[in-house]
Write an enzyme that holds these catalytic residues in place. Structure first.
Site, PDB file in Angstrom:
ATOM      1  N   CYS A 121       6.558  -1.207   8.478  1.00 50.13           N
ATOM      2  CA  CYS A 121       8.102  -1.443   8.047  1.00 50.13           C
ATOM      3  C   CYS A 121       9.000  -1.737   9.427  1.00 50.13           C
ATOM      4  O   CYS A 121       9.637  -2.666   9.309  1.00 50.13           O
ATOM      5  CB  CYS A 121       8.627  -0.191   7.276  1.00 50.13           C
ATOM      6  N   CYS A 218       7.943   6.176   1.359  1.00 45.99           N
ATOM      7  CA  CYS A 218       9.021   5.999   0.257  1.00 45.99           C
ATOM      8  C   CYS A 218       8.717   5.449  -0.973  1.00 45.99           C
ATOM      9  O   CYS A 218       9.143   5.744  -2.067  1.00 45.99           O
ATOM     10  CB  CYS A 218       9.961   5.182   0.979  1.00 45.99           C
TER      11      CYS A 218
END
Length: 395
Positions: A121, A218
């Site tokens: 990410c 997440c």
């Protein structure tokens, strides 16, 4: 305002290396760290713009708690921006996040690897795509709430250094930051510990001052990564055999995705009568749907190969072996090794002392052995092929 400014003198704040009053974009996840970063830079006089990324479906996000970039976090980031008086934007990066992070995560598990999605990410969505957006907004820098330090070397190069607080240091997860990205990035919290960060949040009267840190990946509901992988890559949940290194079948499993290299507990096997020592997962063979187990000494790795190596050192790897300190897990203390380019064009790491529990798909991060080992020299991804033990290396 003067009371807050006076309080800042109690903290080890960085030289932002950005002109006074310049525009700085802050990546705001809705947590304490990025919120303090935004408030701190606003107080120091910068033209701060907050950006929050929506990384997955908003309908699902609003039901998720305890993870970054979820619905509540977007709401929290917006409230913080309003409290400190900065513009705030929410950008839909769902497609980019799915392609660069979630799909890669599933592919890695299907290959028998243990991925680190937070690195991907940072490497793609945040430090590539968001950085480009910050430039488009006319910013001089993109600031984040990561615990890592950025220094300017005497010759002018920007360097990455581990955070002052070892318990919060995130340098392992930022090894893929390139020199070009590092020139534009800023990390204002690298000289602080978490207690100091929360103290600043209280002094800035931020609504997230007492918000707990996120713990989960997440996009993984309830921490069940197997459910995500099974949905995206059903073949990774194919049942198969648990086999000893000598070839004997000890049991069966419900998918290699449920196992990691070095795992000892929860194997679902009772061992053998002639086994006096516990068994560990020493290899995963997803093509054959096989989990291979063996004694602890079979985990020892003396040499490994890396892919996608990011090198930030002043010397070139092609100049010969470079002495480094290495982490193959975030929680371990760095160990001595050498990193070098090979005649085949790839990069290998040779440990001074063999290491156990090396897991393909994890990161191997290099630190400069000079100056206490805080200087990050880069790193790469550990390949399943190319790992060998001390006996193989000696042969």
């Amino acid at each position: 305002m003067s009371d807050i400014q006076t309080s800042l003198s109690d903290f080890d704040l960085p030289d932002m290396d950005v002109p006074d009053g310049a525009r700085v974009v802050v990546a705001m996840s809705g947590g304490v760290d990025s919120s303090v970063t935004a408030a701190l830079l606003k107080e120091l006089g910068y033209d701060v713009v907050g950006i929050t990324l929506q990384l997955y479906d908003h309908g699902a996000a609003i039901q998720r708690k305890g993870a970054c970039c979820a619905g509540q976090d977007i709401h929290d980031a917006r409230n913080v921006a309003e409290r400190i008086g900065i513009p705030h934007y929410v950008l839909d990066y769902e497609t980019a996040f799915r392609d660069a992070v979630i799909e890669d995560f599933a592919d890695a598990y299907a290959r028998g690897e243990t991925p680190i999605p937070c690195v991907r990410c940072n490497q793609t969505v945040k430090f590539r795509d968001l950085l480009g957006t910050a430039r488009d907004l006319g910013a001089e820098a993109l600031a984040t709430g990561h615990y890592i330090r950025r220094h300017r070397a005497p010759e002018g190069r920007a360097e990455l250094h581990a955070a002052i607080d070892p318990s919060k240091d995130q340098s392992y997860f930022l090894f893929a930051t390139t020199q070009a990205q590092l020139d534009f990035l800023r990390f204002p919290l690298g000289g602080l510990n978490k207690t100091q960060t929360r103290a600043l949040a209280e002094r800035f009267d931020l609504p997230v001052a007492a918000k707990p840190d996120s713990q989960d990946i997440c996009f993984v509901p309830d921490g069940s990564y197997a459910r995500i992988v099974e949905k995206l890559r059903p073949d990774a949940a194919r049942p198969g055999e648990i086999v000893h290194m000598d070839g004997s079948v000890l049991g069966r499993h419900d998918g290699v995705l449920n196992y990691t290299i070095g795992q000892r507990k929860g194997l679902g096997i009772g061992g053998r009568k002639d086994d006096t020592d516990p068994l560990y997962v020493v290899r995963l063979d997803p093509e054959a749907a096989r989990v291979v187990v063996g004694p602890r000494e079979a985990l020892a790795v003396a040499r490994l190969r890396l892919s996608e190596v990011n090198w930030l050192g002043p010397a070139r790897l092609s100049d010969g072996p470079q002495p480094v300190l290495v982490k193959i897990r975030n929680t371990m203390a760095p160990v001595p090794a050498r990193v070098e380019a090979t005649a085949l064009g790839d990069v290998q790491v040779l440990f001074d002392d063999a290491q156990q529990g090396v897991s393909p798909g994890q990161a191997c991060v290099f630190y400069d052995p000079q100056g206490g080992g805080s200087h990050v020299l880069g790193g790469g991804w550990i390949l399943r092929d190319g790992m060998c033990g001390p006996d193989e290396l000696a042969a």
